[in-house]
Motif scaffolding. Sequence first.
Motif, PDB file in Angstrom:
ATOM      1  N   ASP A  54       0.848  -1.191   0.000  1.00  0.00           N
ATOM      2  CA  ASP A  54       0.000   0.000   0.000  1.00  0.00           C
ATOM      3  C   ASP A  54       0.884   1.241   0.000  1.00  0.00           C
ATOM      4  O   ASP A  54       1.757   1.394   0.868  1.00  0.00           O
ATOM      5  CB  ASP A  54      -0.895  -0.033   1.247  1.00  0.00           C
ATOM      6  N   ASP A  55       0.670   2.149  -0.964  1.00  0.00           N
ATOM      7  CA  ASP A  55       1.526   3.326  -1.098  1.00  0.00           C
ATOM      8  C   ASP A  55       1.494   4.211   0.144  1.00  0.00           C
ATOM      9  O   ASP A  55       2.535   4.737   0.568  1.00  0.00           O
ATOM     10  CB  ASP A  55       1.111   4.152  -2.321  1.00  0.00           C
ATOM     11  N   ILE A  56       0.311   4.425   0.703  1.00  0.00           N
ATOM     12  CA  ILE A  56       0.205   5.287   1.879  1.00  0.00           C
ATOM     13  C   ILE A  56       0.966   4.681   3.049  1.00  0.00           C
ATOM     14  O   ILE A  56       1.757   5.366   3.728  1.00  0.00           O
ATOM     15  CB  ILE A  56      -1.273   5.525   2.247  1.00  0.00           C
ATOM     16  N   CYS A  57       0.746   3.390   3.288  1.00  0.00           N
ATOM     17  CA  CYS A  57       1.434   2.743   4.403  1.00  0.00           C
ATOM     18  C   CYS A  57       2.934   2.655   4.157  1.00  0.00           C
ATOM     19  O   CYS A  57       3.729   2.690   5.105  1.00  0.00           O
ATOM     20  CB  CYS A  57       0.836   1.357   4.648  1.00  0.00           C
ATOM     21  N   ARG A  58       3.341   2.589   2.873  1.00  0.00           N
ATOM     22  CA  ARG A  58       4.775   2.589   2.572  1.00  0.00           C
ATOM     23  C   ARG A  58       5.403   3.932   2.952  1.00  0.00           C
ATOM     24  O   ARG A  58       6.526   3.974   3.471  1.00  0.00           O
ATOM     25  CB  ARG A  58       5.014   2.289   1.090  1.00  0.00           C
ATOM     26  N   ILE A  59       4.691   5.015   2.702  1.00  0.00           N
ATOM     27  CA  ILE A  59       5.187   6.324   3.130  1.00  0.00           C
ATOM     28  C   ILE A  59       5.345   6.362   4.642  1.00  0.00           C
ATOM     29  O   ILE A  59       6.370   6.806   5.174  1.00  0.00           O
ATOM     30  CB  ILE A  59       4.236   7.448   2.657  1.00  0.00           C
ATOM     31  N   VAL A  60       4.317   5.876   5.362  1.00  0.00           N
ATOM     32  CA  VAL A  60       4.358   5.893   6.821  1.00  0.00           C
ATOM     33  C   VAL A  60       5.537   5.063   7.331  1.00  0.00           C
ATOM     34  O   VAL A  60       6.308   5.505   8.203  1.00  0.00           O
ATOM     35  CB  VAL A  60       3.042   5.366   7.414  1.00  0.00           C
ATOM     36  N   ASP A 105       1.551  13.527  -2.107  1.00  0.00           N
ATOM     37  CA  ASP A 105       0.358  12.997  -2.733  1.00  0.00           C
ATOM     38  C   ASP A 105       0.785  11.710  -3.421  1.00  0.00           C
ATOM     39  O   ASP A 105       1.574  11.747  -4.372  1.00  0.00           O
ATOM     40  CB  ASP A 105      -0.223  13.986  -3.746  1.00  0.00           C
ATOM     41  N   PRO A 106       0.296  10.548  -2.962  1.00  0.00           N
ATOM     42  CA  PRO A 106       0.788   9.273  -3.509  1.00  0.00           C
ATOM     43  C   PRO A 106       0.554   9.088  -4.996  1.00  0.00           C
ATOM     44  O   PRO A 106       1.187   8.233  -5.617  1.00  0.00           O
ATOM     45  CB  PRO A 106       0.010   8.217  -2.698  1.00  0.00           C
ATOM     46  N   SER A 107      -0.348   9.865  -5.598  1.00  0.00           N
ATOM     47  CA  SER A 107      -0.561   9.732  -7.039  1.00  0.00           C
ATOM     48  C   SER A 107       0.696  10.085  -7.825  1.00  0.00           C
ATOM     49  O   SER A 107       0.826   9.715  -9.002  1.00  0.00           O
ATOM     50  CB  SER A 107      -1.733  10.612  -7.494  1.00  0.00           C
TER      51      SER A 107
END
Length: 287
Positions: free
Chosen positions: A83-89, A143-145
């Motif tokens: 998951d991109d968001i969780c990868r950022i976190v 912005d993950p996009s």
Amino acid sequence: MTFQGGGPLDTSNVSGGGGGGGMGRIALGGGAGLVFTLIALFFGIDPGAITGGSGTGSSMSSQGSSELDAHIQSCNVEKANTDDICRIVATTNSLDDVWSDLMQGYTPPNTKIFVGSVNTGCGPATSATGPFYCPADQTAYFDPSFFAQLEQMGGSDGPLAQEYVVAHEYGHHVQNLTGALQKGNRMGSQGPKSGSVRVELQADCLAGVWAYHADKGPDAMLEPLTQDQIASVIQTAKAIGDDTIQGANSNPEGWTHGSAQQRARWFGIGYDAGDPRRCDTFATNDL
């Protein structure tokens, strides 16, 4: 996979946002992290090149702050691998661990994951700005996009390449703490040896330092990195050099971030040495 182990992530410094905007001061574009009158966009990318996204980013397009916050709070190590968001976190967790060990007096920045537009301490910004760091509120914005657009421009969509983007912005936070941002600001915003180029190349080098340490030690969050993963970062760094973005008519006097070879080289210096002292782009003209 990149992250190893399991369990929850620390989300205390990460929040969701989006849908902001309006008139105000110019937002600090894409990784420049400097209060230049000229917007220095993330990795030198023209905002017109970023027209939307796919994957996790596009699925978030209707999400507001509350939905994003709920998404962030649901993140764990396992989700960070898909998951991109969780990868950022997860990357922010790893970065804070590494820089707390490497830098005396290190204080973590905040991170805001947004969709569309966002208000910042540096003014309003949009997805077209790309990921950026605002020194006024000591916050990194993503912005993950953007990750889907980066792949379309010749970069990699591999996990470590995405983590490099986050690590680059955290590099600007380190520079804010050390005074390198202020020093770069005094040296100008354009040109092959400008303050902006030196700041950006140093941030690439600091991202390399993080990558060197992130898979080492008993508490390392990252699995041992492979040469293919490092190659994905080099591919991405080259894809976003000033000369690559500007093409055959590239004029070094207009550079703000450095050439493809310079960006790859300085990431490599940081990754090979693992020592932030090797990242002093202000001490040399051999950029």
